[in-house]
Design an enzyme around this catalytic site. Structure first.
Site, PDB file in Angstrom:
ATOM      1  N   HIS A  25       5.107   0.511  -0.242  1.00  0.00           N
ATOM      2  CA  HIS A  25       5.732  -0.469   0.651  1.00  0.00           C
ATOM      3  C   HIS A  25       4.720  -1.554   0.979  1.00  0.00           C
ATOM      4  O   HIS A  25       3.575  -1.477   0.565  1.00  0.00           O
ATOM      5  CB  HIS A  25       6.245   0.210   1.938  1.00  0.00           C
ATOM      6  CG  HIS A  25       5.181   0.819   2.778  1.00  0.00           C
ATOM      7  ND1 HIS A  25       4.517   1.992   2.442  1.00  0.00           N
ATOM      8  CD2 HIS A  25       4.620   0.394   3.941  1.00  0.00           C
ATOM      9  CE1 HIS A  25       3.625   2.273   3.375  1.00  0.00           C
ATOM     10  NE2 HIS A  25       3.658   1.311   4.294  1.00  0.00           N
ATOM     11  N   HIS A  70       0.850  -1.193   0.000  1.00  0.00           N
ATOM     12  CA  HIS A  70       0.000   0.000   0.000  1.00  0.00           C
ATOM     13  C   HIS A  70       0.878   1.233   0.000  1.00  0.00           C
ATOM     14  O   HIS A  70       2.098   1.157   0.128  1.00  0.00           O
ATOM     15  CB  HIS A  70      -0.999  -0.002   1.162  1.00  0.00           C
ATOM     16  CG  HIS A  70      -0.432   0.282   2.514  1.00  0.00           C
ATOM     17  ND1 HIS A  70      -1.154   0.905   3.505  1.00  0.00           N
ATOM     18  CD2 HIS A  70       0.778   0.026   3.065  1.00  0.00           C
ATOM     19  CE1 HIS A  70      -0.425   1.010   4.595  1.00  0.00           C
ATOM     20  NE2 HIS A  70       0.742   0.478   4.355  1.00  0.00           N
ATOM     21  N   HIS A  77      -1.763 -10.504  -1.160  1.00  0.00           N
ATOM     22  CA  HIS A  77      -0.907 -10.215  -2.308  1.00  0.00           C
ATOM     23  C   HIS A  77      -1.583  -9.257  -3.291  1.00  0.00           C
ATOM     24  O   HIS A  77      -1.517  -9.430  -4.504  1.00  0.00           O
ATOM     25  CB  HIS A  77      -0.442 -11.503  -2.992  1.00  0.00           C
ATOM     26  CG  HIS A  77       0.590 -12.212  -2.180  1.00  0.00           C
ATOM     27  ND1 HIS A  77       0.263 -13.049  -1.139  1.00  0.00           N
ATOM     28  CD2 HIS A  77       1.938 -12.174  -2.225  1.00  0.00           C
ATOM     29  CE1 HIS A  77       1.367 -13.519  -0.585  1.00  0.00           C
ATOM     30  NE2 HIS A  77       2.403 -12.990  -1.217  1.00  0.00           N
ATOM     31  N   CYS A 120       5.714   6.188   5.030  1.00  0.00           N
ATOM     32  CA  CYS A 120       4.490   5.507   4.597  1.00  0.00           C
ATOM     33  C   CYS A 120       3.916   6.097   3.308  1.00  0.00           C
ATOM     34  O   CYS A 120       2.992   5.538   2.729  1.00  0.00           O
ATOM     35  CB  CYS A 120       3.436   5.536   5.705  1.00  0.00           C
ATOM     36  SG  CYS A 120       3.936   4.592   7.157  1.00  0.00           S
ATOM     37  N   HIS A 170       3.454  -4.934   3.870  1.00  0.00           N
ATOM     38  CA  HIS A 170       3.449  -5.491   5.224  1.00  0.00           C
ATOM     39  C   HIS A 170       2.975  -6.932   5.174  1.00  0.00           C
ATOM     40  O   HIS A 170       2.249  -7.337   4.259  1.00  0.00           O
ATOM     41  CB  HIS A 170       2.479  -4.717   6.136  1.00  0.00           C
ATOM     42  CG  HIS A 170       2.815  -3.290   6.326  1.00  0.00           C
ATOM     43  ND1 HIS A 170       3.862  -2.863   7.100  1.00  0.00           N
ATOM     44  CD2 HIS A 170       2.224  -2.172   5.841  1.00  0.00           C
ATOM     45  CE1 HIS A 170       3.903  -1.544   7.096  1.00  0.00           C
ATOM     46  NE2 HIS A 170       2.915  -1.096   6.326  1.00  0.00           N
ATOM     47  N   GLU A 206       0.519  -4.254  11.396  1.00  0.00           N
ATOM     48  CA  GLU A 206       1.347  -4.108  10.199  1.00  0.00           C
ATOM     49  C   GLU A 206       2.753  -4.649  10.449  1.00  0.00           C
ATOM     50  O   GLU A 206       3.413  -5.080   9.516  1.00  0.00           O
ATOM     51  CB  GLU A 206       1.446  -2.644   9.791  1.00  0.00           C
ATOM     52  CG  GLU A 206       0.139  -2.060   9.330  1.00  0.00           C
ATOM     53  CD  GLU A 206       0.256  -0.605   8.939  1.00  0.00           C
ATOM     54  OE1 GLU A 206      -0.574  -0.152   8.141  1.00  0.00           O
ATOM     55  OE2 GLU A 206       1.166   0.091   9.423  1.00  0.00           O
TER      56      GLU A 206
END
EC number: 4.-.-.-
Length: 117
Positions: A29, A14, A69, A25, A31, A107
């Site tokens: 990136h 995201h 994914h 953020c 998680h 996260e």
């Protein structure tokens, strides 16, 4: 009060592009998310459960098919912060299981967001 929890996992990317340039953020990136749903009841059902854990399989299916994914910016119409995701999953669960009392989203192993009305 009886409480149960069940944990679900998924990996996704995201980008919180509404944040200022330079904020970590704001960059693309990903998680390895953990979602924990909590259900509670004053009394147990005839089988001795708050809710059978097997009855929560639709959440696993939904997460696997919709979030795992994926790029969350393409999946959610609100910023995919942990807080927003906790509320999103809470609303989804509460619509199916009225015993839902909270949802937590992680996260990273050190960060958690929770929605509990």
């Amino acid at each position: 009060m009886y409480r149960i929890t069940k944990e679900f996992h998924f990996s996704a990317s995201h980008q919180l592009s509404h944040l200022p340039n330079g904020h970590q953020c704001a960059r693309l990136h990903g998680h390895n998310y953990v979602v924990i749903v909590e259900l509670a009841a004053q009394t147990l059902n005839a089988d001795g459960f708050v809710r059978d854990y097997g009855a929560l399989k639709p959440l696993k299916t939904y997460i696997d098919e919709t979030f795992d994914h994926r790029h969350l910016n393409d999946v959610m119409d609100i910023p995919s912060t942990g807080e927003n995701m906790a509320r999103y999953f809470y609303d989804w669960c509460a619509a199916r299981w009225p015993e839902t009392t909270a949802v937590k989203v992680s996260e990273t192993p050190k960060t958690w967001a929770e929605y509990r009305p």
